[in-house]
Design an enzyme around this catalytic site. Structure first.
Site, short mmCIF file in Angstrom:
data_model
loop_
_atom_site.label_atom_id
_atom_site.label_comp_id
_atom_site.label_asym_id
_atom_site.label_seq_id
_atom_site.Cartn_x
_atom_site.Cartn_y
_atom_site.Cartn_z
NE ARG A 37 -9.30 0.82 8.85
CZ ARG A 37 -9.03 0.77 7.55
NH1 ARG A 37 -7.81 0.52 7.12
NH2 ARG A 37 -9.97 0.98 6.65
CG ASN A 53 -11.69 10.02 4.49
OD1 ASN A 53 -10.85 9.80 3.61
ND2 ASN A 53 -12.99 9.83 4.32
CE1 TYR A 143 0.55 4.02 -6.52
CE2 TYR A 143 2.23 3.06 -7.94
CZ TYR A 143 1.88 3.72 -6.78
OH TYR A 143 2.85 4.08 -5.88
CE LYS A 147 1.43 7.57 -6.23
NZ LYS A 147 1.39 8.44 -5.06
N1 SER Z 1 6.00 -0.32 -5.15
C1 SER Z 1 4.90 0.26 -5.87
C2 SER Z 1 3.98 -0.77 -6.38
O1 SER Z 1 4.44 -1.87 -6.64
C3 SER Z 1 5.42 1.08 -7.00
O2 SER Z 1 5.36 2.41 -6.68
O3 SER Z 1 2.85 -0.50 -6.59
#
Ligand code: SER
Length: 315
Positions: A37, A53, A143, A147
């Site tokens: 956005r 997007n 996360y 990664k």
């Molecule tokens: N700074 C990020 C986080 O805390 C780490 O890659 O998710």
């Protein structure tokens, strides 16, 4: 004349400053900012901007064709704390945006990719001090898993399809111009804002939680330097460890107290404590220093002065 640059996720904490710096280096018209956005009106008006997007392959492809883009910086992602709240979407966004860009490079539509990795690729079984480039990696967050998987795919696309993709494992990033969104290291930004506005801060990590950190100026310079380095000097095509400083909430509070003597801190750890406890405390980044001459400039003291000076001007 080189082709243009596209930043996907340009309104985020890194994207905003990266856009500014890339425009200084390559010229405003050659750097296209994009995000899901429109961001701040001033930012959107500051140069070419597209609503994109990151999960829409066709949209990315048409923007790349329209602007004759050669290099893509893919900064759109859900960070560690937000990803724990929405694992399926985090996996979808973090992985499929990367596949879109890797596949565009594989098809010869773009030449070079920057994709950020993170210290979150490491996990509880990783050695915590001076974490080596190559070591045990069993990330325990959504996360971190995304990664780590992304790193494997970057290396695979480089080895099998010759894709020129470059990546850094960012530590926690501290900046004054844009707020971070949903990370575990965000306290190290909030603390400066609250020090100035309230004179006190309640930290969501415990006082002895040591994490690797970096000032945004260093992180942006590293990002541009790894992209400018000759391809044969980039020997690691998963992601490079990168380091500048490490500190605990107690230590950053002490650094702030030197400038704001009445500042106080207390601690109320929440679910993010467990994420922080699974990550390294300090990072060995010798490969980056050797391969493409990485050098950090800011430490805790110089960063603290710079942050407080900039933030005081803003309020
Ligand atoms: N700074 C990020 C986080 O805390 C780490 O890659 O998710």
């Amino acid at each position: 004349m080189m082709g243009r640059i596209l930043i996907i996720g340009a309104c985020g904490q890194i994207g905003t400053e990266l856009t500014k710096k890339l425009r200084e280096v390559y010229g405003t018209e050659n750097v296209v900012a994009s995000d899901i956005r429109k961001g701040e009106p001033e930012f959107v008006a500051s140069g070419p901007f597209e609503v994109v997007n990151a999960l829409d392959f066709n949209q990315i492809e048409s923007i790349i064709e329209k602007h004759e883009v050669e290099d893509v910086y893919l900064m759109a992602a859900l960070l560690s704390a937000t990803a724990e709240k929405n694992p399926a979407f985090a996996w979808d966004l973090n992985m499929n945006s990367l596949f879109h860009v890797l596949n565009l490079a594989k098809a010869g539509k773009i030449k070079k990719i920057f994709w950020p990795s993170s210290i979150a690729v490491f996990g509880p079984t990783t050695p915590k001090q001076d974490t080596p480039q190559y070591t045990v990696m069993e990330p325990s967050t959504v996360y971190g898993i995304s990664k780590q998987s992304g790193e494997r795919w970057c290396e695979y696309y480089h080895n099998i399809y010759g894709v020129d993709v470059r990546s850094i494992r960012y530590p926690g990033l501290i900046s004054w111009s844009t707020l971070p969104g949903g990370g575990t290291t965000d306290y190290a930004v909030d603390i400066y804002h609250k020090a100035l506005s309230d004179g006190k801060y309640t930290c969501f990590l415990s006082e002895e939680t040591r994490l690797p950190m970096m000032y945004m100026d260093d992180a942006i310079r590293a990002t541009i330097e790894i992209m400018q380095a000759p391809a044969d000097s980039i020997k690691i095509r998963s992601a490079y460890n990168l380091s500048a400083m490490d500190f605990t909430p107690k230590e950053i509070a002490e650094a702030i107290k030197k400038e704001i003597p009445d500042f106080t801190i207390d601690y109320a750890p929440d679910f993010r404590q467990k994420i922080a406890d699974s990550w390294p405390q300090s990072i060995d980044d010798n490969s980056a220093r050797q391969d493409w001459n990485w050098k950090h400039e800011f430490d805790l003291t110089s960063m603290t002065s710079d942050m407080l000076a900039h933030l005081s001007e803003k309020v």
